[in-house]
Design a protein around this motif. Structure first.
Motif, PDB file in Angstrom:
ATOM      1  N   ASP A 198       0.790  -1.229   0.000  1.00 22.46           N
ATOM      2  CA  ASP A 198       0.000   0.000   0.000  1.00 22.46           C
ATOM      3  C   ASP A 198       0.828   1.287   0.000  1.00 22.46           C
ATOM      4  O   ASP A 198       0.522   2.208  -0.779  1.00 22.46           O
ATOM      5  N   PRO A 199       1.866   1.410   0.853  1.00 20.16           N
ATOM      6  CA  PRO A 199       2.631   2.667   0.844  1.00 20.16           C
ATOM      7  C   PRO A 199       3.278   2.941  -0.515  1.00 20.16           C
ATOM      8  O   PRO A 199       3.298   4.087  -0.982  1.00 20.16           O
ATOM      9  N   MET A 200       3.791   1.892  -1.162  1.00 21.14           N
ATOM     10  CA  MET A 200       4.388   2.047  -2.491  1.00 21.14           C
ATOM     11  C   MET A 200       3.341   2.504  -3.499  1.00 21.14           C
ATOM     12  O   MET A 200       3.582   3.431  -4.294  1.00 21.14           O
ATOM     13  N   VAL A 201       2.172   1.868  -3.476  1.00 17.02           N
ATOM     14  CA  VAL A 201       1.119   2.197  -4.432  1.00 17.02           C
ATOM     15  C   VAL A 201       0.681   3.652  -4.275  1.00 17.02           C
ATOM     16  O   VAL A 201       0.559   4.393  -5.265  1.00 17.02           O
ATOM     17  N   GLN A 202       0.452   4.082  -3.050  1.00 13.73           N
ATOM     18  CA  GLN A 202      -0.029   5.448  -2.836  1.00 13.73           C
ATOM     19  C   GLN A 202       1.019   6.485  -3.230  1.00 13.73           C
ATOM     20  O   GLN A 202       0.699   7.524  -3.834  1.00 13.73           O
ATOM     21  N   GLN A 203       2.283   6.201  -2.899  1.00 12.66           N
ATOM     22  CA  GLN A 203       3.356   7.134  -3.250  1.00 12.66           C
ATOM     23  C   GLN A 203       3.487   7.260  -4.770  1.00 12.66           C
ATOM     24  O   GLN A 203       3.553   8.369  -5.310  1.00 12.66           O
TER      25      GLN A 203
END
Length: 222
Positions: A198-203
């Motif tokens: 999730d953090p990678m996707v949102q960034q």
């Protein structure tokens, strides 16, 4: 809610912690490449423990396939799946998923987040429509790369790997961030598909919406 009990036909290793599960296909069960379903293990106490997994098979196949990473340090569904044998059964539910092919572009995956893209690329290959699609695949180690040979065969130089936790000759050693994307992509006016932690996707969603100037060019799982 729709549910189906299906028998596991075979289990084969893909990497050190990823397995391919070939399972029965219920009659009339259809999906679009990139879509997923919730899966539970048909064992006492686990029937309602559902987890989302992407189909890595194609609709035309006579069976379903899932490519699933196990986490043995968790007492979880994925850990249990690591012990599943042919003859055991799973419970499948409704088909869902936001990631489907909208046109040529760049696919960006982190680890097991590559699974929605497996069926999409297999479908494009079947149709002779791989075109200039690219896959940027980020993994912690070389041993974590899922289906390396198949992606290499399908995409050639458009299969771009970066390894974040070790240096491997011939492979990039960089996280996927704005600077890395600018090095690897010359045209940001195209489709982008992102799946991973999730953090990678949102960034990356924010970065690519900024670089492309068009939020509708960026597709993520929601």
């Amino acid at each position: 809610m729709e549910s189906h009990i299906v028998k596991v036909l075979s289990v084969t290793p893909v990497t050190h912690n990823v397995r391919r599960y070939k399972v029965e296909k219920p009659e009339g069960y259809t999906f679009v490449p990139g879509q997923a379903t919730e899966v539970a293990v048909n064992k006492p106490g686990w029937e309602e423990e559902r987890r989302p997994f992407t189909f890595t098979s194609l609709n035309e196949w006579d069976h379903l396939e899932f490519t699933i990473k196990s986490y043995p340090d968790h007492h979880s569904v994925t850990d249990l799946l690591g012990h599943i044998q042919p003859g055991d059964s799973l419970i499948l539910h409704d088909v869902w998923g936001a990631i489907h092919y909208k046109g040529e572009g760049v696919f960006i995956a982190g680890g097991a987040g590559v699974t929605p893209f497996i069926a999409i690329f297999r479908d494009l290959q079947r149709k002779g429509q791989l075109g200039n699609n690219k896959l940027i695949f980020s993994n912690r180690t070389y041993a974590d790369i899922i289906l390396k040979e198949e992606f290499q065969q399908m995409l050639g130089n458009n299969f771009i790997n970066t390894i974040t936790r070790e240096e491997v000759p011939g492979y990039d050693h960089h996280i996927v961030d704005e600077a890395y994307l600018k090095r690897k992509i010359s045209n940001f006016d195209q489709h982008f598909y992102i799946c991973g932690p999730d953090p990678m996707v949102q960034q990356l969603r924010e970065v690519l919406e900024k670089l492309s100037g068009k939020a509708d060019l960026v597709t993520i799982e929601i």
